[in-house]
Scaffold this motif. Structure first.
Motif, PDB file in Angstrom:
ATOM      1  N   LEU B 420      -0.968 -15.794  11.706  1.00  0.00           N
ATOM      2  CA  LEU B 420      -0.828 -14.463  12.308  1.00  0.00           C
ATOM      3  C   LEU B 420      -0.286 -13.502  11.254  1.00  0.00           C
ATOM      4  O   LEU B 420       0.754 -13.760  10.649  1.00  0.00           O
ATOM      5  CB  LEU B 420       0.122 -14.542  13.510  1.00  0.00           C
ATOM      6  N   LEU B 421      -1.022 -12.417  11.029  1.00  0.00           N
ATOM      7  CA  LEU B 421      -0.630 -11.426  10.020  1.00  0.00           C
ATOM      8  C   LEU B 421      -0.476 -10.062  10.683  1.00  0.00           C
ATOM      9  O   LEU B 421      -1.178  -9.749  11.645  1.00  0.00           O
ATOM     10  CB  LEU B 421      -1.701 -11.334   8.928  1.00  0.00           C
ATOM     11  N   CYS B 422       0.415  -9.269  10.141  1.00  0.00           N
ATOM     12  CA  CYS B 422       0.629  -7.920  10.676  1.00  0.00           C
ATOM     13  C   CYS B 422       0.559  -6.919   9.531  1.00  0.00           C
ATOM     14  O   CYS B 422       1.110  -7.159   8.451  1.00  0.00           O
ATOM     15  CB  CYS B 422       2.002  -7.853  11.342  1.00  0.00           C
ATOM     16  N   VAL B 423      -0.146  -5.830   9.757  1.00  0.00           N
ATOM     17  CA  VAL B 423      -0.294  -4.788   8.737  1.00  0.00           C
ATOM     18  C   VAL B 423       0.159  -3.461   9.343  1.00  0.00           C
ATOM     19  O   VAL B 423      -0.313  -3.082  10.418  1.00  0.00           O
ATOM     20  CB  VAL B 423      -1.754  -4.693   8.265  1.00  0.00           C
ATOM     21  N   THR B 424       1.065  -2.778   8.676  1.00  0.00           N
ATOM     22  CA  THR B 424       1.540  -1.484   9.183  1.00  0.00           C
ATOM     23  C   THR B 424       1.410  -0.433   8.091  1.00  0.00           C
ATOM     24  O   THR B 424       0.841  -0.699   7.024  1.00  0.00           O
ATOM     25  CB  THR B 424       3.019  -1.552   9.632  1.00  0.00           C
ATOM     26  N   GLU B 425       1.992   0.734   8.340  1.00  0.00           N
ATOM     27  CA  GLU B 425       1.946   1.806   7.336  1.00  0.00           C
ATOM     28  C   GLU B 425       2.721   1.437   6.083  1.00  0.00           C
ATOM     29  O   GLU B 425       2.591   2.111   5.063  1.00  0.00           O
ATOM     30  CB  GLU B 425       2.469   3.121   7.939  1.00  0.00           C
ATOM     31  N   LEU B 426       3.520   0.368   6.135  1.00  0.00           N
ATOM     32  CA  LEU B 426       4.258  -0.058   4.941  1.00  0.00           C
ATOM     33  C   LEU B 426       3.386  -0.877   3.994  1.00  0.00           C
ATOM     34  O   LEU B 426       3.779  -1.140   2.857  1.00  0.00           O
ATOM     35  CB  LEU B 426       5.480  -0.896   5.346  1.00  0.00           C
ATOM     36  N   HIS B 427       2.236  -1.310   4.462  1.00  0.00           N
ATOM     37  CA  HIS B 427       1.339  -2.105   3.620  1.00  0.00           C
ATOM     38  C   HIS B 427       0.192  -1.221   3.161  1.00  0.00           C
ATOM     39  O   HIS B 427      -0.736  -0.971   3.916  1.00  0.00           O
ATOM     40  CB  HIS B 427       0.804  -3.303   4.408  1.00  0.00           C
ATOM     41  N   ASP B 428       0.277  -0.749   1.912  1.00  0.00           N
ATOM     42  CA  ASP B 428      -0.814   0.105   1.420  1.00  0.00           C
ATOM     43  C   ASP B 428      -1.967  -0.760   0.922  1.00  0.00           C
ATOM     44  O   ASP B 428      -1.899  -1.994   0.935  1.00  0.00           O
ATOM     45  CB  ASP B 428      -0.310   1.076   0.342  1.00  0.00           C
ATOM     46  N   LYS B 429      -3.018  -0.091   0.473  1.00  0.00           N
ATOM     47  CA  LYS B 429      -4.235  -0.822   0.086  1.00  0.00           C
ATOM     48  C   LYS B 429      -3.929  -1.840  -1.017  1.00  0.00           C
ATOM     49  O   LYS B 429      -4.428  -2.982  -0.984  1.00  0.00           O
ATOM     50  CB  LYS B 429      -5.302   0.172  -0.372  1.00  0.00           C
ATOM     51  N   ALA B 430      -3.111  -1.453  -1.983  1.00  0.00           N
ATOM     52  CA  ALA B 430      -2.804  -2.361  -3.099  1.00  0.00           C
ATOM     53  C   ALA B 430      -2.116  -3.633  -2.584  1.00  0.00           C
ATOM     54  O   ALA B 430      -2.423  -4.744  -3.031  1.00  0.00           O
ATOM     55  CB  ALA B 430      -1.908  -1.651  -4.115  1.00  0.00           C
ATOM     56  N   ARG B 431      -1.194  -3.480  -1.631  1.00  0.00           N
ATOM     57  CA  ARG B 431      -0.495  -4.655  -1.092  1.00  0.00           C
ATOM     58  C   ARG B 431      -1.451  -5.536  -0.289  1.00  0.00           C
ATOM     59  O   ARG B 431      -1.368  -6.762  -0.332  1.00  0.00           O
ATOM     60  CB  ARG B 431       0.676  -4.215  -0.210  1.00  0.00           C
ATOM     61  N   ILE B 432      -2.323  -4.862   0.468  1.00  0.00           N
ATOM     62  CA  ILE B 432      -3.300  -5.639   1.251  1.00  0.00           C
ATOM     63  C   ILE B 432      -4.219  -6.403   0.299  1.00  0.00           C
ATOM     64  O   ILE B 432      -4.491  -7.604   0.493  1.00  0.00           O
ATOM     65  CB  ILE B 432      -4.126  -4.710   2.175  1.00  0.00           C
ATOM     66  N   ASP B 433      -4.676  -5.725  -0.759  1.00  0.00           N
ATOM     67  CA  ASP B 433      -5.563  -6.389  -1.726  1.00  0.00           C
ATOM     68  C   ASP B 433      -4.846  -7.569  -2.387  1.00  0.00           C
ATOM     69  O   ASP B 433      -5.459  -8.613  -2.651  1.00  0.00           O
ATOM     70  CB  ASP B 433      -6.047  -5.387  -2.785  1.00  0.00           C
ATOM     71  N   ALA B 434      -3.572  -7.420  -2.661  1.00  0.00           N
ATOM     72  CA  ALA B 434      -2.804  -8.523  -3.259  1.00  0.00           C
ATOM     73  C   ALA B 434      -2.707  -9.701  -2.289  1.00  0.00           C
ATOM     74  O   ALA B 434      -2.795 -10.870  -2.698  1.00  0.00           O
ATOM     75  CB  ALA B 434      -1.404  -8.039  -3.645  1.00  0.00           C
ATOM     76  N   LEU B 435      -2.549  -9.393  -0.997  1.00  0.00           N
ATOM     77  CA  LEU B 435      -2.521 -10.458   0.009  1.00  0.00           C
ATOM     78  C   LEU B 435      -3.855 -11.206   0.042  1.00  0.00           C
ATOM     79  O   LEU B 435      -3.901 -12.443   0.055  1.00  0.00           O
ATOM     80  CB  LEU B 435      -2.236  -9.858   1.394  1.00  0.00           C
ATOM     81  N   VAL B 436      -4.924 -10.425   0.044  1.00  0.00           N
ATOM     82  CA  VAL B 436      -6.261 -11.026   0.095  1.00  0.00           C
ATOM     83  C   VAL B 436      -6.476 -11.908  -1.135  1.00  0.00           C
ATOM     84  O   VAL B 436      -6.965 -13.040  -1.026  1.00  0.00           O
ATOM     85  CB  VAL B 436      -7.341  -9.923   0.190  1.00  0.00           C
ATOM     86  N   ALA B 437      -6.055 -11.401  -2.298  1.00  0.00           N
ATOM     87  CA  ALA B 437      -6.220 -12.173  -3.540  1.00  0.00           C
ATOM     88  C   ALA B 437      -5.426 -13.479  -3.466  1.00  0.00           C
ATOM     89  O   ALA B 437      -5.909 -14.545  -3.874  1.00  0.00           O
ATOM     90  CB  ALA B 437      -5.774 -11.340  -4.744  1.00  0.00           C
ATOM     91  N   ALA B 438      -4.220 -13.394  -2.906  1.00  0.00           N
ATOM     92  CA  ALA B 438      -3.372 -14.594  -2.833  1.00  0.00           C
ATOM     93  C   ALA B 438      -3.999 -15.669  -1.948  1.00  0.00           C
ATOM     94  O   ALA B 438      -3.785 -16.863  -2.155  1.00  0.00           O
ATOM     95  CB  ALA B 438      -1.986 -14.222  -2.297  1.00  0.00           C
ATOM     96  N   LEU B 439      -4.769 -15.223  -0.954  1.00  0.00           N
ATOM     97  CA  LEU B 439      -5.341 -16.188  -0.002  1.00  0.00           C
ATOM     98  C   LEU B 439      -6.770 -16.578  -0.347  1.00  0.00           C
ATOM     99  O   LEU B 439      -7.377 -17.425   0.324  1.00  0.00           O
ATOM    100  CB  LEU B 439      -5.285 -15.619   1.416  1.00  0.00           C
ATOM    101  N   SER B 440      -7.335 -15.982  -1.396  1.00  0.00           N
ATOM    102  CA  SER B 440      -8.743 -16.251  -1.743  1.00  0.00           C
ATOM    103  C   SER B 440      -8.850 -17.526  -2.578  1.00  0.00           C
ATOM    104  O   SER B 440      -8.002 -17.793  -3.413  1.00  0.00           O
ATOM    105  CB  SER B 440      -9.323 -15.080  -2.521  1.00  0.00           C
TER     106      SER B 440
END
Lengths: 506, 440
Positions: B420-440
Motif C-alpha cells: 500500500l502506497l500513498c502519494v500526496t502534495e509532498l511527493h513531487d515528480k522527482a520523488r515519485i520517479d525515485a520510488l519507481v526506480a527503486a522498485l523497478s
C-alpha cells in the motif's frame, strides 16, 4: 466602590477583551485563497476518467474563501478572547492547569518525531520507540505498578480500557465478568460513565463526614457481583483516602479488583505509589500531571499502569526492549484489543517525557510538595471568610463553598463570574457534587506566593461585596466581550453550525 | 527549578501561615506505611540545553524522508501559519471552555469546526473532536445500537475498512453484540455487496463501510447505504483521509446516516500516529443520541451573539450512567488546527489540493504499472493504492533514501505481495520517479 479593591495591581486581563470577531464564513469573498499549492508537475488528468460521476463533487458551496492574512487575523483575534495559563492564574480544581513549558512544544515539533509515520518499519522507528519505552518505565515506577500501556487517548479512555481489562480478567479467571462497579461519591464524573459504557452498573458509595470512604461502607456493598471499586485518590475533595489499603484488601478478598483514578497523581509524586496501596490498575492524565497542554479541550493522553496479573489483557501493542532494540509487541492473545489506531498520542508522550526529564526524581517530588503547599496556603488565607468543609485534611486542591453567603443571596456562580472581572479564571464550580455550592481551587506548583495572595485578596473582596452590594455582584461579569450567556436557549434551540442567513433572527 | 517559584523564605512563611512545621507535615493524612521511603527510581534531571540535545539525538534516529505511507495517517504540508497560530498560548494553554464568557475563542473555533465537518460530510450536525477515526467509528457503532433502542444487536462491517478501525469497534462493542465482517471483492477492492446483503437483517443496527476504504478504493457507499436502509439499519461511512472530501461526493449525499473518520490531514502532522482528530457527523434527528462535545450559538444578557458548550445532559456531567459517551478531554487543539487549515484552503484550495493529490497518485500508479508493478485492485482510488510488489520492496525503498510502503500481508495474508502506497502534495515528480526506480 473602591476601584483598587476590584482590580489588584497584578491581576491580568482586568481591562477585558476588545474584539468582536465574525465567523470565518462571514469573512469570505469568492476567489480568495490562503494557501500556496505546487504545480502538479505530472500530466493533466480528469478524475471523471476513473471515478463514477455520482461519486464526484465540485467545489463545496459555503466553504469560506479568505487569504492567509485574513485567516491569521481571524484566529489571532479569536485567541485573544480566551483566558489561558499563559495569560493568567487558572485554578481549576481537578483539571490541573499548570504552566506548559515551552521546551515541551519544541521537542514535540522535532521533525523526527512530528513527521514519523506509525507504519514505518521498526528499524526506522527506534527513536520514537525508545522514548515511549523510557516513558513507560518511568510511569510504571511512579505508579508502583508492573507495566503501562501508552495507548489511551485521554484519561477517560484510560478508564474505559482499565475496566475492559478488569472485565477480561474476570472472564479469564471465573468465566463471567460480574455486574457491578463500586464508585464513591467523591470520584471523578467520568467514572460512572466509563463503567456504564463498559456494561457495568455503577453503585455509588457514600463518603463519611471527613470526606473519606470507610472500609465498613465498602464491606457492606461488596459481594460476588462486584467486579471492581473505582477510587479517585486523592479524591475530588483533594483528600487522601486514608483507608485505601484496607479497602483494597476487602475488595480483593471477595474476588474484586481495585481501579485507581490517577487524575490527581500530582499530589503523590515521589510521596506515595498507588501500587503500594493495593491498586491493581490506574490511568494517568499526562496533561494534568506532566504538563502537556490542554488546548481548549485536549489532546490528552491516558496511559494505564497495571499490576502483573493484568498484563496479559493490556491493549495491544506494548513497547518492549529486546537487547538494544525497541519493539512493538502485537502477539498478545488475551489483549482486550485496540481502543484507537496506532500507538497512542505520541505527541503528548514527547511532551510528558521532556517534562519528566527536566525535573528528575527530586523535581517531580517537589511538584507534589509545592502543589500541596500552594493549595493549603490559599485555604489558610481565605478560611476566615469562606466555609471550608474539609479543612486541613486536603492535599493539592481545596474545596470551599458559598455557605457563608447564604443571607446575601449570592451564589457560587455569582462568585465565579465576579472572579472573571477580577482577572481570574474561576475555579471549578459545583463540583464535587457532594459539597453544595462547591468552589474547588487547585493552584498547582507553578504559581508564586504573590499570585496566591492576590487571588485570596480577590476572594475576600468578593465576599465583602456580596454583603455590601449583592445586586452588583449578580451583574458580573462586565469586562469580557460577552456578559452572562443564555445556556438554556442554546440547549432548547440548538444552533450547531453556520448556514447562510445565520444570526438574521437576532 | 525554573518551573517552581518558591524561595526558602516563601516556603517558611507559607508553612507558618498554614500552621505546620515542615512540608512532610502536609502529608500526614497519608498513612506512614504507604509513604515512600526512597526517591523515585526515574531518570535523572537534565538542564534545558542537555535535555534538548538528548531529545535531538532521539529524534535523529528517525528517518528524514517523507514516507510513501498513508493507511490512516497522512503526511501533508502544514502551513507554518497554522502551527504558529496553534502555538499562541491563548489557544494551547486554555482549558475546556467551562466559563464561556472568557473562552469565546475556543468556542467560536469549535463552532466553525462543526460547520466545516457538516460541509465536508453533507450532514446536518457534527460534534467537536473525537479522539481519532477508529474510536469515532466505534462511537458510531454504539450510537447505531442506541438508535435501534437496544433491539438490534448486530453491527456489520466491511473487511475493507481499516483493520485497526475494525479492531477498535470490536473492542468498544464488547460482549452482547455481534460484529459481522463481510468480504471485499478481490478484483475491485470494493465491499462485496452480495455478501453485505446476505449479512444485513432486521437485527442489524449499523453497517460500516470505508469511504475510501483501507486500500484507497472509493467504495460503493450508495450501494451499501441502500442495503442498510432496506433493513432499517444506519449506514456509517468511515473515512481515514478527509482530504478526499475535496474531490468525492459527501457521504450525506450518498445515503450515509453517520459520517465518521480521521481529519488529521488538515493542519495536523502524523506524529507517529497520534494525536489524531476524529470527526463525527449525523442527521439532525439524532441530536440527542450523538456522542461528544458540541458548541452552540446563543446570546448574552445584552443580546450579543456568543457561543457555549451545549447539550451536556448527554455527557458525563449529569445523568452519568445514561451518558452517550464518557469523553471528557478530547482533541480540541487538533480541531483548531484543522479549522485554521481549512479556512486557509477554503473553497478553491480544498478542491485544488485534492485534485493535486489525486493526479500525483495517478501518475505514480501509472509509472509503477509501466514497470510491471500492477495495481492489486481495479476500483477507483484517491491518493493511495495497492500494487503487487517484490517481497523486499520496503527495504529497497529505504535503501533508496526514501521511506514507506505498507505490506498488506500484515493485516491480509491473502494479499501476500500487496504493497500500500500513498502519494500526496509532498511527493513531487522527482520523488515519485525515485520510488519507481527503486522498485523497478
Amino acid at each position: 466602590m473602591a476601584t483598587e479593591r476590584f482590580f489588584p495591581k497584578s491581576s491580568p486581563g482586568a481591562h477585558g477583551i476588545q474584539y468582536r470577531e465574525p465567523l470565518i464564513f462571514e469573512r469570505s469573498e469568492q476567489g480568495r485563497m490562503g494557501v500556496s499549492l505546487p504545480d502538479a508537475g505530472v500530466p493533466e488528468a480528469d478524475p471523471a476518467s476513473e471515478i463514477p460521476a455520482e461519486l464526484l463533487r465540485g467545489e463545496i458551496e459555503n466553504m469560506p474563501s479568505v487569504t492567509e492574512v485574513q485567516a491569521v487575523r481571524h484566529f489571532v483575534r479569536l485567541s485573544q478572547l480566551n483566558y489561558s495559563v499563559d495569560t493568567g492564574f487558572f485554578p481549576l480544581g481537578s483539571c490541573t492547569m499548570k504552566f506548559n513549558p515551552k521546551v515541551n512544544e519544541w521537542a514535540a515539533r522535532l521533525p523526527g518525531f512530528a513527521g514519523a509515520h506509525p507504519y514505518l518499519p521498526e528499524e526506522q522507528s527506534q527513536g520514537a520507540l525508545e522514548l515511549m519505552y523510557r516513558l513507560e518505565r518511568m510511569l510504571s515506577e511512579i505508579a508502583g505498578l508492573h507495566v503501562t500501556t501508552l495507548e489511551p487517548a485521554a484519561g477517560a479512555q484510560g478508564e474505559l480500557s482499565g475496566l475492559m481489562m478488569i472485565r477480561a480478567w474476570h472472564m479469564a479467571n471465573h468465566g463471567k465478568p460480574r455486574k457491578k462497579v463500586l464508585i464513591p461519591d467523591s470520584a471523578h464524573g467520568t467514572n460512572p460513565a466509563s463503567a456504564a459504557l463498559n456494561g457495568y452498573v455503577a453503585v455509588e458509595l457514600k463518603s463519611n463526614k471527613d470526606g473519606v470512604l470507610e472500609p465498613e461502607t465498602v464491606a457492606a456493598a461488596m459481594d460476588e457481583d462486584v467486579a471492581a471499586i473505582m477510587m479517585t485518590n486523592p479524591n475530588t475533595l483533594g483528600i487522601f483516602e486514608t483507608h485505601v489499603k484496607e479497602i483494597a484488601e476487602i475488595v480483593h478478598a471477595r474476588g474484586g479488583l481495585v481501579y485507581g483514578d490517577g487524575a490527581n497523581m500530582n499530589a503523590l509524586l515521589g510521596r506515595a505509589r498507588p501500587g503500594d496501596m493495593g491498586i491493581d490498575v490506574m490511568q494517568y492524565n499526562l496533561h494534568k500531571t506532566f504538563s502537556t497542554p490542554h488546548g481548549g479541550g485536549g489532546p490528552g493522553s491516558g496511559p494505564v499502569s497495571v499490576a502483573k496479573t493484568l498484563e496479559p489483557f493490556l491493549p495491544r501493542p506494548i513497547v518492549v526492549k529486546d537487547g538494544n532494540h525497541y519493539h512493538l509487541e502485537f502477539d498478545r492473545p488475551q489483549s482486550v484489543g485496540k481502543l484507537r489506531t496506532f500507538w497512542g498520542n505520541f505527541g503528548m508522550m514527547v511532551r510528558a517525557y521532556t517534562y519528566m526529564r527536566e525535573l528528575g526524581p527530586e523535581g517531580l517530588k517537589a511538584c507534589s510538595d509545592l502543589a500541596v503547599l500552594n493549595a493549603q496556603y490559599i485555604r489558610a488565607l481565605i478560611e476566615k471568610e469562606w466555609n471550608v468543609p474539609y479543612g486541613n485534611r486536603s492535599l493539592h486542591e481545596v474545596v470551599y463553598n458559598d455557605k457563608n453567603l447564604k443571607e446575601t443571596g449570592c451564589t457560587t456562580m455569582d462568585v465565579a463570574k465576579a472572579l472573571v472581572d477580577h482577572g481570574y479564571h474561576p475555579p471549578t464550580v459545583y463540583f464535587p457534587l457532594i459539597v453544595p455550592g462547591a468552589i474547588m481551587v487547585e493552584p498547582t506548583e507553578t504559581e508564586t506566593k504573590e499570585t496566591l495572595e492576590n487571588f485570596a485578596q480577590a476572594m475576600m473582596a468578593i465576599a465583602a461585596q456580596a454583603r455590601e452590594e449583592p445586586e452588583a455582584l449578580k451583574e458580573m461579569p462586565k469586562k469580557p466581550i460577552v456578559e452572562r450567556l443564555d445556556e438554556t436557549r442554546a440547549a432548547r434551540k440548538p444552533v450547531l453550525r453556520w448556514t447562510p442567513g445565520f444570526g438574521a433572527e437576532e | 527549578m525554573r518551573y517552581h517559584p518558591h524561595t526558602e523564605s516563601d516556603i517558611r512563611e507559607m508553612l507558618a501561615k498554614i500552621g505546620v512545621q515542615s512540608l512532610d507535615e502536609l502529608f500526614t493524612s497519608i498513612p506512614q506505611s504507604l509513604q515512600m521511603d526512597r526517591p523515585l527510581a526515574v531518570e535523572p534531571a537534565l538542564d534545558e540545553r542537555a535535555l534538548m540535545e538528548h531529545l535531538e539525538e532521539l529524534a535523529a534516529k528517525q528517518p528524514k524522508a517523507v514516507p510513501f505511507l498513508g493507511a490512516g495517517a497522512y503526511p501533508h504540508h502544514v502551513p507554518p501559519s497554522v502551527d504558529q497560530l496553534l502555538l499562541r498560548g491563548e489557544l494551547y494553554t486554555a482549558y475546556t471552555p467551562y466559563q464561556p464568557e472568557i473562552a469565546q475563542g475556543t468556542l467560536q473555533i469549535t463552532f466553525e469546526f462543526q460547520t466545516f465537518v457538516t460541509l465536508l460530510t453533507g450532514l446536518e450536525i457534527a460534534n467537536a473532536s473525537m479522539y481519532d477515526g477508529a474510536s469515532a467509528t466505534a462511537e458510531a457503532a454504539l450510537m447505531s445500537i442506541r438508535v435501534g433502542n437496544g433491539k438490534r444487536s448486530k453491527v456489520v462491517v466491511s473487511k475493507a475498512l481499516h483493520p485497526e478501525y475494525r479492531e477498535t469497534v470490536r473492542t468498544y462493542l464488547g460482549e452482547g453484540f455481534e460484529l459481522v465482517e463481510v468480504a471485499f471483492d478481490p478484483l475491485t477492492g470494493k465491499t462485496d455487496l452480495a455478501a453485505l446483503e446476505a449479512a444485513v437483517d432486521a437485527n442489524t443496527a449499523g453497517v460500516i463501510i470505508g469511504y475510501p476504504n483501507f486500500f484507497g478504493v472509493v467504495d460503493d457507499l450508495p450501494g451499501a447505504s441502500k442495503i442498510a436502509q432496506q433493513h432499517g439499519a444506519l449506514c456509517i461511512s468511515a473515512t481515514t483521509e478527509a482530504l478526499a472530501f475535496g474531490l468525492l461526493q459527501a457521504p450525506g449525499q450518498l445515503g450515509a446516516d453517520i459520517a465518521v473518520g480521521e481529519m488529521q490531514s488538515f493542519g495536523n502532522g502524523v506524529n507517529f500516529g497520534g494525536p489524531g482528530l476524529g470527526f463525527f457527523a449525523t442527521r439532525e434527528k439524532f441530536l440527542r443520541q450523538f456522542p461528544g462535545r458540541v458548541a452552540g450559538a446563543t446570546v448574552d444578557r445584552k443580546g450579543e451573539r456568543g457561543f457555549v458548550l451545549t447539550l451536556s445532559t448527554r455527557e458525563q456531567h449529569i445523568r452519568r450512567e445514561k451518558a452517550t459517551s464518557n469523553i471528557c478531554t478530547n482533541h480540541g487543539l487538533n480541531a483548531a488546527a484543522a479549522t485554521i487549515h481549512l479556512s486557509m484552503l477554503g473553497k478553491h484550495g480544498l478542491r485544488a489540493m485534492a485534485l493535486l493529490n489525486w493526479r500525483r497518485a495517478k501518475y505514480a500508479r501509472e509509472q509503477l504499472a509501466a514497470k510491471g508493478l500492477e495495481p492489486v485492485f481495479s476500483g477507483p482510488v484517491f491518493n493511495e493504492f495497492a500494487v503487487h510488489a517484490p517481497k523486499d520492496a520496503v527495504q529497497r525503498i529505504g535503501e533508496a533514501g526514501l521511506a514507506g510502503g505498507l505490506k498488506l500481508d500484515r493485516y491480509y495474508t491473502e494479499l501476500g505481495d500487496g504493497l500500500l502506497l500513498c502519494v500526496t502534495e509532498l511527493h513531487d515528480k522527482a520523488r515519485i520517479d525515485a520510488l519507481v526506480a527503486a522498485l523497478s
